[in-house]
Design a protein around this motif. Structure first.
Motif, PDB file in Angstrom:
ATOM      1  N   ALA A 179      65.386  83.386 104.478  1.00 39.24           N
ATOM      2  CA  ALA A 179      66.511  82.698 104.229  1.00 39.24           C
ATOM      3  C   ALA A 179      66.092  81.427 103.884  1.00 39.24           C
ATOM      4  CB  ALA A 179      67.285  82.694 105.492  1.00 39.24           C
ATOM      5  N   SER A 180      65.022  80.732 104.582  1.00 34.50           N
ATOM      6  CA  SER A 180      64.233  79.455 104.267  1.00 34.50           C
ATOM      7  C   SER A 180      63.235  79.414 103.245  1.00 34.50           C
ATOM      8  CB  SER A 180      64.014  78.789 105.629  1.00 34.50           C
ATOM      9  OG  SER A 180      62.885  79.324 106.194  1.00 34.50           O
ATOM     10  N   GLY A 181      62.642  80.470 103.311  1.00 35.47           N
ATOM     11  CA  GLY A 181      61.368  80.741 102.271  1.00 35.47           C
ATOM     12  C   GLY A 181      60.209  80.010 103.252  1.00 35.47           C
ATOM     13  N   ARG A 182      60.274  79.869 104.433  1.00 32.77           N
ATOM     14  CA  ARG A 182      59.262  79.194 105.279  1.00 32.77           C
ATOM     15  C   ARG A 182      58.125  80.024 105.812  1.00 32.77           C
ATOM     16  NH1 ARG A 182      59.350  73.857 106.718  1.00 32.77           N
ATOM     17  NH2 ARG A 182      61.308  72.848 105.756  1.00 32.77           N
ATOM     18  N   THR A 183      56.842  79.970 105.847  1.00 36.06           N
ATOM     19  CA  THR A 183      56.105  80.786 106.500  1.00 36.06           C
ATOM     20  C   THR A 183      55.397  80.071 107.731  1.00 36.06           C
ATOM     21  OG1 THR A 183      54.205  79.692 105.269  1.00 36.06           O
ATOM     22  CG2 THR A 183      55.077  81.553 104.294  1.00 36.06           C
ATOM     23  N   SER A 184      55.101  80.814 108.774  1.00 36.49           N
ATOM     24  CA  SER A 184      54.541  80.179 110.070  1.00 36.49           C
ATOM     25  C   SER A 184      53.400  81.184 110.530  1.00 36.49           C
ATOM     26  CB  SER A 184      55.489  79.854 111.127  1.00 36.49           C
ATOM     27  OG  SER A 184      56.325  80.845 111.328  1.00 36.49           O
ATOM     28  N   HIS A 185      52.982  80.754 111.741  1.00 30.77           N
ATOM     29  CA  HIS A 185      51.645  81.662 112.056  1.00 30.77           C
ATOM     30  C   HIS A 185      51.697  81.965 113.490  1.00 30.77           C
ATOM     31  CE1 HIS A 185      49.814  78.553 109.023  1.00 30.77           C
ATOM     32  NE2 HIS A 185      49.834  79.952 108.436  1.00 30.77           N
ATOM     33  N   GLU A 186      52.983  82.337 114.050  1.00 31.37           N
ATOM     34  CA  GLU A 186      53.110  82.756 115.420  1.00 31.37           C
ATOM     35  C   GLU A 186      52.099  84.076 115.526  1.00 31.37           C
ATOM     36  OE1 GLU A 186      57.140  80.645 114.585  1.00 31.37           O
ATOM     37  OE2 GLU A 186      55.576  81.675 113.668  1.00 31.37           O
ATOM     38  N   GLY A 228      53.830  71.138  92.389  1.00 31.34           N
ATOM     39  CA  GLY A 228      53.016  71.569  93.546  1.00 31.34           C
ATOM     40  C   GLY A 228      53.732  72.257  94.596  1.00 31.34           C
ATOM     41  N   VAL A 229      54.778  73.128  94.203  1.00 30.27           N
ATOM     42  CA  VAL A 229      55.220  73.980  95.023  1.00 30.27           C
ATOM     43  C   VAL A 229      55.192  75.349  94.470  1.00 30.27           C
ATOM     44  CG1 VAL A 229      57.589  74.866  95.950  1.00 30.27           C
ATOM     45  CG2 VAL A 229      57.073  72.422  95.527  1.00 30.27           C
ATOM     46  N   SER A 230      54.662  76.402  95.560  1.00 31.46           N
ATOM     47  CA  SER A 230      54.748  77.753  95.211  1.00 31.46           C
ATOM     48  C   SER A 230      56.040  78.405  95.366  1.00 31.46           C
ATOM     49  CB  SER A 230      53.472  78.214  96.220  1.00 31.46           C
ATOM     50  OG  SER A 230      53.220  79.517  95.920  1.00 31.46           O
ATOM     51  N   TYR A 231      56.192  79.296  94.072  1.00 30.52           N
ATOM     52  CA  TYR A 231      57.400  79.943  94.106  1.00 30.52           C
ATOM     53  C   TYR A 231      57.235  81.299  94.122  1.00 30.52           C
ATOM     54  CZ  TYR A 231      59.539  75.417  92.774  1.00 30.52           C
ATOM     55  OH  TYR A 231      60.074  74.154  92.811  1.00 30.52           O
TER      56      TYR A 231
END
Length: 305
Positions: free
Chosen positions: A58-65, A294-297
């Protein structure tokens, strides 16, 4: 047995001592994926199999949990990671291999037929000439029958296509990490309708794995908690799969399996994360190169699947 790679794997399994390798499983419930950390207790050398990068579509965000749980385990156990092993280019989660490689070292490896997947999906995503379709995003490409070591643990690679052209299983000591080729006996087998997939090829890969010794431990990449079972599980044996796999138990013919698999696949929805996942996983877990700002799409091809 006339299959040299399978014969070598069977000999390896028979020779392995009980309890070797040491296996830790980490279940990521949002993607129903099991990541394994496999290590040699003598040398503490290790491999990570099928890691997960947490991703919010939904946000396009990655994280590392999910990946940070792996790092914590490796550090607490004093392990040294030599390999980040992918069973295939997953369509249900993004790989965390580059992040884990940065934190823990080791090489990223996958089956050599990833080049076929890169060619197919490179066209789908219009990746352009900068995207190499030769597997060079990975540090190592495995062929059927390849062998290597994790510390003193013997590993044999088996090519098991059908779900995708590039699927491999890793036989490590007496354990086999089967990727998406099969699931727990009460859930059956993987779909075969992705580009390059084939139900008949999948059946032959299943039967190949099920020719391994009956006591062989099998570790699944996913569990989807079928109706009637209240807890997630991911370990079984060749004997149990041959006795009870609802799609591929002994006695099911190839034609029966193909008819079932193709009929069932027509009813299945497209995986929720297939478009972001394959776009990243065909690049060994790397995001597409940043554009001029500078943004990856991540691309969303319309009306193509």
């Amino acid at each position: 047995m006339t299959d040299p790679a399978l014969a070598h794997a069977a000999t390896q399994i028979t020779a392995a001592q009980a309890g070797v390798p040491v296996i830790a499983a980490f279940f990521d419930e949002p993607t129903f994926t099991v990541t394994y950390v496999v290590h040699d207790p003598e040398t503490l050398r290790a491999a990570v199999i099928d890691s997960v990068l947490t991703f919010d579509p939904a946000s396009g965000r990655t994280s590392h949990e999910a990946a940070d749980r792996i790092i914590a385990h490796v550090q607490e156990a004093g392990l040294h990671v030599d390999w980040h092993l992918e069973t295939h280019a997953h369509a249900d989660h993004l790989s965390a291999a580059p992040y884990l490689q940065q934190k823990l070292g080791g090489k990223i490896a996958i089956g050599a037929h990833i080049c076929t997947v890169q060619e197919t999906f490179g066209k789908l995503f219009h990746a352009g000439s900068d995207f190499q379709r030769d597997g060079s995003d990975f540090d190592q490409l495995w062929k059927d029958g390849d062998t290597f070591l994790i510390g003193e643990l013997s590993v044999t690679v088996l090519h098991v296509p059908g779900h995708t052209p590039a699927c491999v299983a890793y036989v490590i000591g007496d354990a086999v990490f089967v990727g998406d080729t099969m699931f727990m006996p009460d859930y059956g087998t993987a779909r075969a309708d992705f580009p390059g997939g084939d139900a008949r090829t999948l059946f032959r890969s299943l039967r190949r794995l099920l020719e391994l010794p009956p006591q062989t431990r099998l570790f699944m990449c996913h569990d989807y908690l079928p109706e009637g079972r209240g807890h997630y599980v991911w370990e079984t044996t060749v004997a149990e799969q041959r006795r009870a796999n609802i799609h591929a138990h002994d006695g099911i013919t190839e034609d029966e399996f193909v008819a079932m698999r193709e009929s069932r696949d027509r009813t299945l929805p497209v995986p929720r994360l297939i478009l972001p996942s394959v776009q990243v996983n065909m690049r060994a877990g790397h995001l597409p190169p940043p554009e001029g700002n500078g943004v990856s799409y991540l691309k969303l091809p319309v009306n193509q699947l």
